[in-house]
Design a protein around this motif. Structure first.
Motif, PDB file in Angstrom:
ATOM      1  N   VAL A  99      -4.868   1.150   2.167  1.00 41.68           N
ATOM      2  CA  VAL A  99      -3.520   1.476   1.691  1.00 41.68           C
ATOM      3  C   VAL A  99      -2.655   1.994   2.834  1.00 41.68           C
ATOM      4  N   GLN A 100      -3.246   2.756   3.757  1.00 44.70           N
ATOM      5  CA  GLN A 100      -2.474   3.243   4.904  1.00 44.70           C
ATOM      6  C   GLN A 100      -2.085   2.096   5.839  1.00 44.70           C
ATOM      7  N   LEU A 101      -2.951   1.101   5.972  1.00 46.64           N
ATOM      8  CA  LEU A 101      -2.578  -0.101   6.714  1.00 46.64           C
ATOM      9  C   LEU A 101      -1.410  -0.802   6.028  1.00 46.64           C
ATOM     10  N   ALA A 102      -1.482  -0.870   4.691  1.00 49.58           N
ATOM     11  CA  ALA A 102      -0.417  -1.522   3.924  1.00 49.58           C
ATOM     12  C   ALA A 102       0.903  -0.779   4.072  1.00 49.58           C
ATOM     13  N   LEU A 103       0.859   0.545   3.970  1.00 47.25           N
ATOM     14  CA  LEU A 103       2.081   1.339   4.068  1.00 47.25           C
ATOM     15  C   LEU A 103       2.727   1.194   5.440  1.00 47.25           C
ATOM     16  N   ASP A 104       1.911   1.102   6.486  1.00 48.82           N
ATOM     17  CA  ASP A 104       2.470   0.920   7.821  1.00 48.82           C
ATOM     18  C   ASP A 104       3.212  -0.415   7.914  1.00 48.82           C
ATOM     19  N   SER A 105       2.638  -1.458   7.320  1.00 47.63           N
ATOM     20  CA  SER A 105       3.307  -2.762   7.313  1.00 47.63           C
ATOM     21  C   SER A 105       4.587  -2.710   6.475  1.00 47.63           C
ATOM     22  N   LEU A 106       4.527  -2.010   5.341  1.00 49.12           N
ATOM     23  CA  LEU A 106       5.717  -1.876   4.491  1.00 49.12           C
ATOM     24  C   LEU A 106       6.835  -1.137   5.217  1.00 49.12           C
ATOM     25  N   LEU A 107       6.478  -0.112   5.954  1.00 48.77           N
ATOM     26  CA  LEU A 107       7.473   0.631   6.726  1.00 48.77           C
ATOM     27  C   LEU A 107       8.107  -0.250   7.802  1.00 48.77           C
ATOM     28  N   GLY A 108       7.325  -1.230   8.274  1.00 43.77           N
ATOM     29  CA  GLY A 108       7.834  -2.170   9.263  1.00 43.77           C
ATOM     30  C   GLY A 108       8.628  -3.310   8.660  1.00 43.77           C
ATOM     31  N   GLY A 109       8.853  -3.258   7.339  1.00 48.89           N
ATOM     32  CA  GLY A 109       9.676  -4.259   6.672  1.00 48.89           C
ATOM     33  C   GLY A 109       8.949  -5.518   6.253  1.00 48.89           C
ATOM     34  N   LYS A 110       7.611  -5.486   6.245  1.00 47.96           N
ATOM     35  CA  LYS A 110       6.852  -6.677   5.886  1.00 47.96           C
ATOM     36  C   LYS A 110       6.465  -6.662   4.412  1.00 47.96           C
ATOM     37  N   ASN A 111       6.354  -7.851   3.835  1.00 51.77           N
ATOM     38  CA  ASN A 111       5.908  -7.995   2.458  1.00 51.77           C
ATOM     39  C   ASN A 111       4.385  -7.954   2.411  1.00 51.77           C
ATOM     40  N   VAL A 112       3.846  -7.058   1.596  1.00 55.55           N
ATOM     41  CA  VAL A 112       2.398  -6.868   1.514  1.00 55.55           C
ATOM     42  C   VAL A 112       1.889  -7.279   0.139  1.00 55.55           C
TER      43      VAL A 112
ATOM     44  N   GLU B  65       0.504   5.749  -4.613  1.00 55.07           N
ATOM     45  CA  GLU B  65       1.287   6.954  -4.880  1.00 55.07           C
ATOM     46  C   GLU B  65       0.625   8.185  -4.280  1.00 55.07           C
ATOM     47  N   GLU B  66      -0.714   8.275  -4.409  1.00 53.14           N
ATOM     48  CA  GLU B  66      -1.432   9.431  -3.878  1.00 53.14           C
ATOM     49  C   GLU B  66      -1.372   9.470  -2.353  1.00 53.14           C
ATOM     50  N   VAL B  67      -1.610   8.338  -1.719  1.00 54.35           N
ATOM     51  CA  VAL B  67      -1.578   8.294  -0.256  1.00 54.35           C
ATOM     52  C   VAL B  67      -0.177   8.597   0.253  1.00 54.35           C
TER      53      VAL B  67
ATOM     54  N   GLU C 205      13.775   8.224  -1.589  1.00 53.81           N
ATOM     55  CA  GLU C 205      14.571   7.075  -1.166  1.00 53.81           C
ATOM     56  C   GLU C 205      13.730   6.092  -0.362  1.00 53.81           C
ATOM     57  N   LEU C 206      12.855   6.630   0.486  1.00 49.10           N
ATOM     58  CA  LEU C 206      11.978   5.782   1.286  1.00 49.10           C
ATOM     59  C   LEU C 206      11.022   5.004   0.397  1.00 49.10           C
ATOM     60  N   TRP C 207      10.449   5.684  -0.589  1.00 44.71           N
ATOM     61  CA  TRP C 207       9.521   5.031  -1.514  1.00 44.71           C
ATOM     62  C   TRP C 207      10.213   3.894  -2.269  1.00 44.71           C
ATOM     63  N   GLU C 208      11.399   4.152  -2.754  1.00 45.16           N
ATOM     64  CA  GLU C 208      12.138   3.134  -3.503  1.00 45.16           C
ATOM     65  C   GLU C 208      12.495   1.941  -2.617  1.00 45.16           C
ATOM     66  N   GLU C 209      12.688   2.195  -1.324  1.00 45.56           N
ATOM     67  CA  GLU C 209      13.063   1.104  -0.430  1.00 45.56           C
ATOM     68  C   GLU C 209      11.880   0.192  -0.102  1.00 45.56           C
ATOM     69  N   ILE C 210      10.688   0.766   0.074  1.00 44.35           N
ATOM     70  CA  ILE C 210       9.546  -0.066   0.471  1.00 44.35           C
ATOM     71  C   ILE C 210       8.840  -0.699  -0.723  1.00 44.35           C
ATOM     72  N   LEU C 211       8.998  -0.128  -1.911  1.00 47.23           N
ATOM     73  CA  LEU C 211       8.261  -0.599  -3.082  1.00 47.23           C
ATOM     74  C   LEU C 211       8.484  -2.077  -3.404  1.00 47.23           C
ATOM     75  N   PRO C 212       9.721  -2.609  -3.314  1.00 46.72           N
ATOM     76  CA  PRO C 212       9.922  -4.034  -3.626  1.00 46.72           C
ATOM     77  C   PRO C 212       9.188  -4.981  -2.673  1.00 46.72           C
ATOM     78  N   HIS C 213       8.715  -4.461  -1.539  1.00 44.61           N
ATOM     79  CA  HIS C 213       8.015  -5.302  -0.573  1.00 44.61           C
ATOM     80  C   HIS C 213       6.505  -5.339  -0.823  1.00 44.61           C
ATOM     81  N   ARG C 214       6.062  -4.696  -1.895  1.00 43.20           N
ATOM     82  CA  ARG C 214       4.639  -4.695  -2.240  1.00 43.20           C
ATOM     83  C   ARG C 214       4.424  -5.455  -3.543  1.00 43.20           C
ATOM     84  N   PHE C 215       3.377  -6.272  -3.577  1.00 43.34           N
ATOM     85  CA  PHE C 215       3.019  -6.984  -4.804  1.00 43.34           C
ATOM     86  C   PHE C 215       1.512  -6.832  -5.003  1.00 43.34           C
TER      87      PHE C 215
END
Length: 246
Positions: free
Chosen positions: A59-72, A89-91, A106-116
């Motif tokens: 999940v931390q690998l995924a979050l790093d990619s999401l922060l970089g604007g990538k779709n995960v 959510e916990e991580v 705000e950060l969470w709401e911004e990256i969430l659409p990039h995760r499926f």
């Protein structure tokens, strides 16, 4: 005009926060950035015994990619979507506390659409079925994965064939894949440090990271791949399972 300026400043603040988190991520010691650790079509594995922290690491690998604007695309074999969402959510909550984040909502709401999140029954998982669901997502313009994570794949005598099929899918769709791989306490260890239970597939992986519970923490060891700047050891904090420098 005042409202517009406030929106602009908020967006800039979130963008700066994302950049700061990427720079401060201890995973950068494994390479220039986690987003560059694997290129298109490559495989990465996170090896650990049950309960040691594979999913949290993934999940931390995924979050790093999401922060970089990538779709995960997170593929879970055996866990419900709700359970996977709780992991994220916990991580994210632990990261927010660790770094005392402002604008974390705000950060969470911004990256969430990039995760499926996609789930399958572990024993019934078939690559052709995955291809069908990927086609549904992309052809309908719903989601275009740039990074894929697979948690729960069974590693047995048939796994090599499954991985070979997945390698073709990854190359066709131009994304790397991270796997959480369960090892066992009685595994024999090969001379290169790779557990015997996964050694028959190790040539298909470009990066292999092992998590080992030792002392007061879980130690992170790079078994295969470019060593990066691993002068400092990485551990998982036993309280939060966040990646830290020891």
């Amino acid at each position: 005009m005042v409202c517009a300026n406030i929106i602009y400043l908020n967006k800039r603040s979130v963008a700066m926060l994302k950049k700061d988190l990427i720079i401060r991520n201890p995973l950068r010691l494994l390479g220039e950035s986690t987003g560059q650790m694997l290129t298109e079509g490559w495989f990465g594995a996170v090896l650990a015994r049950a309960g040691v922290g594979k999913t949290s690491f993934l999940v931390q690998l995924a979050l790093d990619s999401l922060l970089g604007g990538k779709n995960v695309l997170h593929i879970s074999l055996g866990q419900a979507v709700k359970k996977v969402c709780l992991w994220y959510e916990e991580v994210f909550r632990n990261i927010s506390r660790e770094y005392q984040l402002e604008n974390n909502n705000e950060l969470w709401e911004e990256i969430l659409p990039h995760r499926f999140i996609m789930t399958f029954n572990a024993e019934r998982f078939k690559v052709p079925r995955l291809e069908e669901r990927l086609a549904d997502l992309t052809e309908q313009g719903i989601f275009f994965p740039q990074v894929v994570l697979i948690d729960g794949l069974l590693f047995d005598d048939a796994t090599r064939d499954v991985l070979s099929e997945l390698k073709l899918v990854a190359r066709d769709h131009h994304f790397p894949v991270w796997f959480a791989v369960k090892t066992h306490g009685d595994d024999e260890i090969e001379p290169d440090g790779i557990p015997l239970s996964v050694a028959h597939t190790s040539d298909l992986f470009d990066i292999m990271i092992q998590l080992t519970s030792r002392g007061k923490g879980v130690h992170v060891e790079l078994l295969k791949g470019k060593k990066g700047r691993m002068d400092t050891h990485l551990i998982l904090d036993p309280a939060t399972f966040l990646i830290k420098q020891s």
